[in-house]
Design a protein around this motif. Sequence first.
Motif, PDB file in Angstrom:
ATOM      1  N   GLU A  18       0.874  -1.184   0.000  1.00 48.41           N
ATOM      2  CA  GLU A  18       0.000   0.000   0.000  1.00 48.41           C
ATOM      3  C   GLU A  18       0.910   1.232   0.000  1.00 48.41           C
ATOM      4  OE1 GLU A  18      -3.192  -0.297  -0.391  1.00 48.41           O
ATOM      5  OE2 GLU A  18      -3.234  -2.476  -0.143  1.00 48.41           O
ATOM      6  N   THR A  19       1.637   1.404  -1.094  1.00 45.49           N
ATOM      7  CA  THR A  19       2.684   2.415  -1.190  1.00 45.49           C
ATOM      8  C   THR A  19       2.163   3.836  -1.040  1.00 45.49           C
ATOM      9  OG1 THR A  19       3.905   0.893  -2.608  1.00 45.49           O
ATOM     10  CG2 THR A  19       4.636   3.182  -2.589  1.00 45.49           C
ATOM     11  N   GLU A  20       1.040   4.156  -1.663  1.00 48.87           N
ATOM     12  CA  GLU A  20       0.515   5.525  -1.573  1.00 48.87           C
ATOM     13  C   GLU A  20      -0.009   5.844  -0.175  1.00 48.87           C
ATOM     14  OE1 GLU A  20      -2.117   6.959  -4.600  1.00 48.87           O
ATOM     15  OE2 GLU A  20      -1.035   5.854  -6.168  1.00 48.87           O
ATOM     16  N   ALA A  21      -0.652   4.881   0.455  1.00 43.97           N
ATOM     17  CA  ALA A  21      -1.271   5.120   1.761  1.00 43.97           C
ATOM     18  C   ALA A  21      -0.284   5.044   2.926  1.00 43.97           C
ATOM     19  CB  ALA A  21      -2.411   4.119   1.981  1.00 43.97           C
ATOM     20  N   ALA A  22       0.776   4.255   2.779  1.00 49.38           N
ATOM     21  CA  ALA A  22       1.733   4.051   3.884  1.00 49.38           C
ATOM     22  C   ALA A  22       3.172   4.037   3.361  1.00 49.38           C
ATOM     23  CB  ALA A  22       1.401   2.751   4.611  1.00 49.38           C
ATOM     24  N   PRO A  23       3.621   5.124   2.753  1.00 50.71           N
ATOM     25  CA  PRO A  23       4.938   5.127   2.110  1.00 50.71           C
ATOM     26  C   PRO A  23       6.120   4.870   3.050  1.00 50.71           C
ATOM     27  CG  PRO A  23       4.044   7.359   2.207  1.00 50.71           C
ATOM     28  CD  PRO A  23       2.949   6.419   2.621  1.00 50.71           C
ATOM     29  N   GLY A  72      -7.040 -10.343   4.934  1.00 48.51           N
ATOM     30  CA  GLY A  72      -6.002 -10.143   3.931  1.00 48.51           C
ATOM     31  C   GLY A  72      -5.170  -8.902   4.159  1.00 48.51           C
ATOM     32  N   GLN A  73      -5.618  -8.007   5.031  1.00 47.19           N
ATOM     33  CA  GLN A  73      -4.837  -6.807   5.313  1.00 47.19           C
ATOM     34  C   GLN A  73      -3.777  -7.113   6.368  1.00 47.19           C
ATOM     35  OE1 GLN A  73      -7.600  -3.640   6.261  1.00 47.19           O
ATOM     36  NE2 GLN A  73      -8.002  -3.267   4.089  1.00 47.19           N
ATOM     37  N   ILE A  74      -2.599  -6.576   6.133  1.00 46.23           N
ATOM     38  CA  ILE A  74      -1.471  -6.776   7.039  1.00 46.23           C
ATOM     39  C   ILE A  74      -1.087  -5.412   7.591  1.00 46.23           C
ATOM     40  CG2 ILE A  74       0.918  -7.566   7.199  1.00 46.23           C
ATOM     41  CD1 ILE A  74       0.167  -9.464   4.796  1.00 46.23           C
ATOM     42  N   ILE A  75      -0.982  -5.341   8.920  1.00 45.56           N
ATOM     43  CA  ILE A  75      -0.662  -4.083   9.576  1.00 45.56           C
ATOM     44  C   ILE A  75       0.574  -4.261  10.458  1.00 45.56           C
ATOM     45  CG2 ILE A  75      -3.061  -3.294   9.496  1.00 45.56           C
ATOM     46  CD1 ILE A  75      -3.367  -3.944  12.437  1.00 45.56           C
ATOM     47  N   VAL A  76       1.229  -3.150  10.734  1.00 44.28           N
ATOM     48  CA  VAL A  76       2.366  -3.171  11.652  1.00 44.28           C
ATOM     49  C   VAL A  76       2.109  -2.134  12.734  1.00 44.28           C
ATOM     50  CG1 VAL A  76       3.767  -1.559  10.277  1.00 44.28           C
ATOM     51  CG2 VAL A  76       4.884  -3.115  11.872  1.00 44.28           C
ATOM     52  N   HIS A  77       2.338  -2.549  13.969  1.00 45.30           N
ATOM     53  CA  HIS A  77       2.221  -1.630  15.105  1.00 45.30           C
ATOM     54  C   HIS A  77       3.628  -1.183  15.479  1.00 45.30           C
ATOM     55  CE1 HIS A  77       1.977  -0.525  19.399  1.00 45.30           C
ATOM     56  NE2 HIS A  77       0.864   0.047  18.987  1.00 45.30           N
ATOM     57  N   PRO A  78       3.903   0.130  15.326  1.00 42.53           N
ATOM     58  CA  PRO A  78       5.232   0.640  15.703  1.00 42.53           C
ATOM     59  C   PRO A  78       5.296   0.848  17.211  1.00 42.53           C
ATOM     60  CG  PRO A  78       3.912   2.408  14.767  1.00 42.53           C
ATOM     61  CD  PRO A  78       3.068   1.153  14.734  1.00 42.53           C
ATOM     62  N   LEU A 111       0.229  -3.612   3.615  1.00 43.77           N
ATOM     63  CA  LEU A 111       0.347  -4.746   2.709  1.00 43.77           C
ATOM     64  C   LEU A 111      -0.988  -5.467   2.660  1.00 43.77           C
ATOM     65  CD1 LEU A 111       2.620  -6.285   1.119  1.00 43.77           C
ATOM     66  CD2 LEU A 111       3.108  -7.507   3.225  1.00 43.77           C
ATOM     67  N   THR A 112      -1.377  -5.967   1.466  1.00 46.65           N
ATOM     68  CA  THR A 112      -2.672  -6.629   1.332  1.00 46.65           C
ATOM     69  C   THR A 112      -2.570  -7.886   0.475  1.00 46.65           C
ATOM     70  OG1 THR A 112      -3.773  -4.473   1.451  1.00 46.65           O
ATOM     71  CG2 THR A 112      -5.088  -6.323   0.651  1.00 46.65           C
ATOM     72  N   ILE A 113      -3.124  -8.979   1.009  1.00 51.17           N
ATOM     73  CA  ILE A 113      -3.333 -10.209   0.240  1.00 51.17           C
ATOM     74  C   ILE A 113      -4.746 -10.101  -0.321  1.00 51.17           C
ATOM     75  CG2 ILE A 113      -3.597 -12.724   0.370  1.00 51.17           C
ATOM     76  CD1 ILE A 113      -1.666 -12.614   2.823  1.00 51.17           C
ATOM     77  N   ARG A 114      -4.882 -10.131  -1.638  1.00 55.01           N
ATOM     78  CA  ARG A 114      -6.199  -9.918  -2.249  1.00 55.01           C
ATOM     79  C   ARG A 114      -6.852 -11.193  -2.762  1.00 55.01           C
ATOM     80  NH1 ARG A 114      -3.500  -5.026  -3.481  1.00 55.01           N
ATOM     81  NH2 ARG A 114      -4.617  -3.287  -2.540  1.00 55.01           N
ATOM     82  N   LYS A 115      -6.072 -12.252  -2.949  1.00 62.25           N
ATOM     83  CA  LYS A 115      -6.614 -13.505  -3.476  1.00 62.25           C
ATOM     84  C   LYS A 115      -6.418 -14.631  -2.468  1.00 62.25           C
ATOM     85  CE  LYS A 115      -4.417 -13.144  -7.660  1.00 62.25           C
ATOM     86  NZ  LYS A 115      -4.004 -13.646  -8.957  1.00 62.25           N
TER      87      LYS A 115
END
Length: 140
Positions: A18-23, A72-78, A111-115
């Motif tokens: 998700e480059t534009e949303a979380a560069p 499918g969405q992957i997140i990171v907690h800083p 990051l996203t898993i779409r399939k």
Amino acid sequence: MSDIIIDIGGEIFEAAFETEAAPATVTRFRELMPYRDRIIHVRWSGEACWIPMGERDLSIGYENATSYPAPGQIIVHPGHVHGVSETEILVAYGPCCFASKAGQLAGNHFLTIRKDLDRLAKVGRSVLWDGAKAIEFRAK
């Protein structure tokens, strides 16, 4: 379009950054790749698995943060930002409200898993019932 391969215990998934949303998060994670660790099931967040990273400082703040990642969405907690929870990566495979023993958290959706989300759910349930699995994020 997918950018990387995620291998969870031999099950292969393609994912897109998700480059534009979380560069800043994407840039930092690319520096860590290939990234290998163990993934375990969450305790408080619902249908998701996580990678505890302890006190690791990723030197990122919040961007594109959510408490409710979709399957499918992957997140990171800083974790270092508020000291409430450790740094961690969370992979949602079903309904999820990201939380810790201290309460609700938010993480950067980067990051996203779409399939193959049905297969991802099967892998997530396997982590719940069968235990930790190896995970690797690598370039496609």
